[in-house]
Structure formats: C-alpha cells, structure tokens
Write an enzyme that holds these catalytic residues in place. Sequence first.
Site, short mmCIF file in Angstrom:
data_model
loop_
_atom_site.label_atom_id
_atom_site.label_comp_id
_atom_site.label_asym_id
_atom_site.label_seq_id
_atom_site.Cartn_x
_atom_site.Cartn_y
_atom_site.Cartn_z
N ALA A 67 0.82 -1.22 0.00
CA ALA A 67 0.00 0.00 0.00
C ALA A 67 0.85 1.26 0.00
O ALA A 67 0.44 2.29 -0.54
CB ALA A 67 -0.95 0.00 1.18
N ASN A 97 -5.47 3.36 10.45
CA ASN A 97 -4.64 2.29 11.00
C ASN A 97 -4.39 2.42 12.50
O ASN A 97 -4.04 1.44 13.15
CB ASN A 97 -3.30 2.23 10.25
CG ASN A 97 -2.67 3.58 10.10
OD1 ASN A 97 -3.22 4.47 9.46
ND2 ASN A 97 -1.51 3.75 10.71
N GLN A 108 -6.33 -0.91 5.42
CA GLN A 108 -6.93 -1.51 6.62
C GLN A 108 -8.37 -1.98 6.36
O GLN A 108 -8.92 -2.73 7.15
CB GLN A 108 -6.96 -0.50 7.78
CG GLN A 108 -5.61 -0.09 8.30
CD GLN A 108 -4.91 -1.18 9.12
OE1 GLN A 108 -5.52 -2.17 9.55
NE2 GLN A 108 -3.62 -1.01 9.35
N ALA A 112 -1.69 -6.86 1.11
CA ALA A 112 -2.07 -8.23 1.52
C ALA A 112 -1.78 -8.52 2.98
O ALA A 112 -2.48 -9.30 3.62
CB ALA A 112 -1.33 -9.24 0.64
N HIS A 113 -0.74 -7.89 3.54
CA HIS A 113 -0.25 -8.38 4.83
C HIS A 113 -1.06 -7.96 6.05
O HIS A 113 -0.77 -8.38 7.16
CB HIS A 113 1.24 -8.06 5.00
CG HIS A 113 1.56 -6.64 5.34
ND1 HIS A 113 1.80 -6.23 6.63
CD2 HIS A 113 1.70 -5.54 4.57
CE1 HIS A 113 2.09 -4.94 6.62
NE2 HIS A 113 2.03 -4.49 5.38
N THR A 127 9.37 -7.33 -12.79
CA THR A 127 8.89 -8.71 -12.88
C THR A 127 7.90 -9.00 -11.75
O THR A 127 8.17 -8.69 -10.59
CB THR A 127 10.08 -9.69 -12.78
OG1 THR A 127 10.96 -9.41 -13.86
CG2 THR A 127 9.63 -11.13 -12.85
N CYS A 177 4.46 2.41 12.46
CA CYS A 177 5.43 3.05 11.56
C CYS A 177 6.14 4.22 12.24
O CYS A 177 7.20 4.65 11.80
CB CYS A 177 4.74 3.56 10.30
SG CYS A 177 3.82 2.29 9.46
C1 LIG Z 1 -0.10 -0.72 6.55
C2 LIG Z 1 -0.65 0.50 5.90
C3 LIG Z 1 -0.02 1.08 4.80
C4 LIG Z 1 1.28 0.57 4.26
O1 LIG Z 1 1.10 -0.65 3.61
P1 LIG Z 1 2.37 -1.53 3.18
O2 LIG Z 1 1.77 -2.59 2.36
O3 LIG Z 1 2.96 -2.03 4.46
O4 LIG Z 1 3.29 -0.64 2.43
C5 LIG Z 1 -0.62 2.18 4.23
N1 LIG Z 1 -1.76 2.68 4.70
C6 LIG Z 1 -2.39 2.15 5.76
C7 LIG Z 1 -3.68 2.75 6.22
C8 LIG Z 1 -1.86 1.05 6.40
O5 LIG Z 1 -2.48 0.53 7.44
#
Ligand SMILES: *Cc1c(COP(=O)(O)O)cnc(C)c1O
Length: 389
Positions: free
Chosen positions: A74, A154, A182, A203-204, A243, A329
Amino acid sequence: MSQRPIYLDNHATTPLDKRVLDAMLPYFTEQFGNAASINHVYGWEAEAAVKQSRETLAAAINASPEEIVFTSGASEANNLAIKGIAEAYFNKGKHIITVKTEHNAILDPCHYLEKLGFDITFLPVKSDGTIDIGDLIGAIRSETILVSVMAANNEIGVIQPIEEIAAICRGNDILFHTDAAQAIGKIPLDVEEMNIDLMSLTAHKIYGPKGIGALYVRRNKPRVQLAPQMHGGGHERGMRSGTLYVPQIVGFAKAVEISLAEMEEETARVVSLRQRLWEQLESIGSIYINGHPTKRLPGNLNISVGGVDGQALLLGLQTAAAVSSGSACTSAKISPSHVLAAIGRSDKLAYASIRFGIGRFNTTEEIDAVAKHSIETIQSLRQAQKVMS
Ligand SMILES: *Cc1c(COP(=O)(O)O)cnc(C)c1O
C-alpha cells in the site's frame, strides 16, 4: 524459550493464514516461471496464475481485471496514486485535498509535492476521527485535481464516510483516491457503487504475505491517467514496471478471497472479543476510547489511560501483549501520534495510549489474559503515582 507475548498488533501486520501459504508454495518451486515469458509453459503457468489472481481481486472490489496494478504494497500504491496523478494532471491544477490523520505513505508524498509547488489541504477531523463534509466542500477549488481520504484508519480504526466523499468529488469532476489498506476484507468495498477512482490495497494486513499490494485505477467514466513512477519493461500496462512476484500475487488473491468469504462471521467474532476486552478495561475507570465508538474496524480498540505514564504503561504491558502505542510506523520516534493529536487528545493522554488490534487468530482466553494483565499493570502504576505524589 520463555513464553512470547500474545499478539494483538494486527493493524501492523498479521500472520500468514496457512491456506494462503498452501496456495503460494507451488509458485516458489515447480511453477517458478516469469509471467512475462511468452515462449514456454513456465511463463504460461505463471501468467495464468497472475490472471486468475487479478480476476479474483478485481471481483472482490467490483472492478475489472485491467484496473488492477500490482505494487509492493500500500505504501507504493499510495505513492503511485498521489505522485502519478499529480504528474498527469498538473496542467489542470496543482491542488490536492487529504486529511491530517492519513498514513505517512499519503502524508509524505503530499509534503514532497508541496516542495514541487503543489498546494495541499490537510483537512482536520472531528473528535471522533471522521472528517466534516462541510470542510471538504469548503476546501474544493477549481484547481483541485485529487481528493485522498483513507477508508479506515490504521491507529484508531475509524471508518470515513468515503461513499459520501466520493460522491462530492464525482459531482465536482475531481478524482477520488482511498487508502484501503486496513479496510479491504474487513468492510465491503465496491468501486462502482462508491465512486472510487483509485484505491490502494495490501495483503499483509489480512493474513496474506508482506511485500505485495495493488492500486486500483479506474479505466472508465472517467478514464484515470496515471504517470508511472517505476519505469522499465512496461509491465502492468506501463504503470508499474518490474517482474511480477507470482507467489505473493497468488497469496494476495487467496487472502482477499478468504477474508471476503468469512467477513461476516469473523466480524461478529472479533467485535465480540473487542467488546469483551473493553468491558473489562472500562470497569477500572478513567479509560477513554480514541475514535468513533461504532464507525470503526471490528478489531480495533485504541484507548488512552488516565493517571499513568505512557512509557511505563507500554513497558508494563509488553511482557504479556504485543501491542502498539501510536502507529507502528512511527513508534520508533518518541512524539505523540499525529492521529491522536488530530482528534484533540492532550500529549499526556496521547502518550498513554494503547492500540489493541484483535485478529483472526485471537481467542477468548487470550483476550481475558490480556485484560487481566492490563488491569493489574494500570492499577499498580496508578498506585505508584499516588504513593509518589
Ligand atoms: C499498513 C498500511 C499502509 C502501508 O502498507 P504496506 O503494504 O505495508 O506498504 C498504508 N496505509 C495504511 C492505512 C496502512 O495501514
């Protein structure tokens, strides 16, 4: 090994669901091809897996497969959206509207654009964390090219009225982007019904792998122009070269598929766990919820604790629960969370805040254990403060 703390930091990241891992595994070994190799079966297999995954993801948000641009997550999707739109539309205007409580992956690209001569409006939020629609309408100018408002926060889990916001943007011929990192898999998202023009996904946060995400880019009514930020082989219809990471893409689609299929059931279960945690914590008094009481992500409980020192609170909780104070973060920096500041929390209460992020694999026993430990910690800290004063 000593027992590890209970994981309640599911807004920072989530463990991989075993079903996701199983879907991914063949693409690391036997089906390892490059999805861009058109001359042999290795490439075709990889390409077929990517195609299938793209279709699954598109269907999940009511988009078409060509509107999905894979990214590393994201953060990259947000950067591509903000900078890519700025670069493609600066002739039309150099004004962008966003919100003070956005993730740094929105705020920092916006600050970068300010240095290049763009004008950014950072909307305030109300004490419940949602924006005032009147503020948005008041901020719109003829030079506004983009509005970016996150679907769900988040830190405090607050869900913004993005459908209403997007309708206003559409009515004013302004593109609307939302960071749904989120929100995906936790609240329904339909790009058609909600008039979303660009949307960042990852995805995570939903039990998928790290390092994969996507930007949804509308191709019809309006057709969004986007200047690529990564140049190279012209992958992803020129919008993001590199890729494709096939196993991650397969895992991403599987994670979204599972989240959607189980959303209703999981939401009910996670909300009841959150309620159980809150009821126990609330009973000791001087504990305040940060963000809207109901318009929030199912697993999010962000609280400020009165009468304790923030650092001592986090240290006390850490042995039993893996939680965050402020955003993961930014927790390396010792400054109060910009989100809690935006909803009007004092520095003291912002420091003494804890984000519990309850997820798919948490159990009632875990919630009760964390509640018990938290209460003991808070009470002993309050007791110590009394003795000292
Ligand atoms: C976790 C998060 C991101 C960053 O996503 P990544 O895939 O870790 O780069 C951005 N925006 C929000 C609201 C998030 O919770």
